[in-house]
Design an enzyme around this catalytic site. Sequence first.
Site, short mmCIF file in Angstrom:
data_model
loop_
_atom_site.label_atom_id
_atom_site.label_comp_id
_atom_site.label_asym_id
_atom_site.label_seq_id
_atom_site.Cartn_x
_atom_site.Cartn_y
_atom_site.Cartn_z
CG PHE A 141 -1.88 1.25 1.10
CD1 PHE A 141 -3.03 1.19 0.33
CD2 PHE A 141 -1.55 2.46 1.70
CE1 PHE A 141 -3.85 2.32 0.17
CE2 PHE A 141 -2.36 3.58 1.55
CZ PHE A 141 -3.51 3.51 0.79
CG ASP A 226 5.63 3.98 1.93
OD1 ASP A 226 5.58 4.70 2.95
OD2 ASP A 226 4.66 3.83 1.16
CE LYS A 255 -1.26 6.92 6.72
NZ LYS A 255 -0.89 5.88 5.77
C1 LIG Z 1 -1.01 5.96 4.32
C2 LIG Z 1 0.10 5.44 3.50
C3 LIG Z 1 0.43 6.01 2.26
C4 LIG Z 1 -0.39 7.11 1.62
O1 LIG Z 1 -0.45 8.27 2.40
P1 LIG Z 1 -1.60 9.36 2.08
O2 LIG Z 1 -1.23 10.52 2.96
O3 LIG Z 1 -2.90 8.74 2.44
O4 LIG Z 1 -1.50 9.68 0.64
C5 LIG Z 1 1.53 5.51 1.59
N1 LIG Z 1 2.26 4.50 2.09
C6 LIG Z 1 1.97 3.93 3.27
C7 LIG Z 1 2.83 2.82 3.79
C8 LIG Z 1 0.87 4.36 4.01
O5 LIG Z 1 0.56 3.77 5.16
#
Ligand SMILES: *Cc1c(COP(=O)(O)O)cnc(C)c1O
Length: 403
Positions: A141, A226, A255
Amino acid sequence: MTGTDEFIELSERRSAHNYHPLPVVISEAQGAWVVDVEGRRFLDCLSGYSSLNFGHGNPQIVAAAQEQLSRLTLTSRAFFHDRFADFAAGLGDLTGKDMVLPMNTGAEAVETAIKVARKWGYEVKGVTPDRANIVVMEDNFHGRTTTIVGFSTDPDARGGFGPYTPGFRIVKYGSAEAVREAIDADTVAVLLEPIQGEAGVLVPPDGYLTQVRELCTAENVLMIADEIQSGLGRTGETFACDHEGVVPDVYVLGKALGGGVVPVSAITANADVLGVIGPGQHGSTFGGNPLACAVASTVVGMLATGEYQARARELGAVMHEELRALIGHGVVAVRGRGLWAGVDIDPSLASGREISEALMAHGVLAKDTHGSTVRLAPPLVVSEDDLRWAIGRLGAVLEELAR
Ligand SMILES: *Cc1c(COP(=O)(O)O)cnc(C)c1O
């Protein structure tokens, strides 16, 4: 209009149904607790998908935001502003990198990493123009933009949004061998979550991150981590990669970087990588704005003390011990690291959604991921008593269902 039902009815009637929220309407929050429009209190065990690592209304973060709000909030990057240098240096130092590139949302930061990796591939590695590929993982994700959903393996996330951006190779998560097989002369990067959050808090086998790091170094490929959900204290270290002493070439952050106040994301990397981006080649009107920088600098300062990482470690040990005690009592498996757990519920008992609804009735807000998995990620400021109480509520819910 004050009732829960009316708020929900109007929200559902006038907005796209791109989420399936629990039927609670929150109006206030402090620390680990939220209050709804009916005055009911709930312990927040989701923390805005780890955006609220430092709790709701964290006094240090709110003070920094308030001070900045009344002084300067937006300049665009057409000019310098006096909060930018500290932010860039602070986040660079926290990640051990020369340079940062700020954006707003997580998906934008992932897109930034993809662009940088491709450009680095052509200009530094010498990949043939338009031939670059990036190795990504099954069940990843990374956000919701058109390029990113194109390499998702989740049919809901991906279906109906084609045609998809080429240049990605999907391999099994947790297998360094699969990464090795996918890399060729045109590979510019391996993009992975060091722990897969949305997939159900999947922790890869020990040594996996180390092996991927070694492969990337040997093959001259960028390792992009990520850490949007796994980073910034959640797992008991500043970054989930730290558990294996692994340093990626590119950190992708978001985040919690915005302290639960504003969207702030960034990538950080050394100058030999981020130096490929010149004026006009990437940007964002709001990226790196003064308010975002003031908040993110405060977050970086809080993480520099190590206090939050230590809390996540200690409380995480309590949480995992309590959760493991539920195995065989409605819980099938528990995964995770630090104050972060994916709890697989016996599917014959209830779905993750049903568990989340039952927990809500007991005063705990949590969210299911896939099928029968419930994810727990309370703010790192939660008290040990509240944490034990919340897991006790899960035990009570499972006991009720077993009857
Ligand atoms: C939440 C998340 C994203 C996307 O972040 P947004 O601010 O919702 O665009 C990307 N990678 C990971 C691992 C996430 O948990």
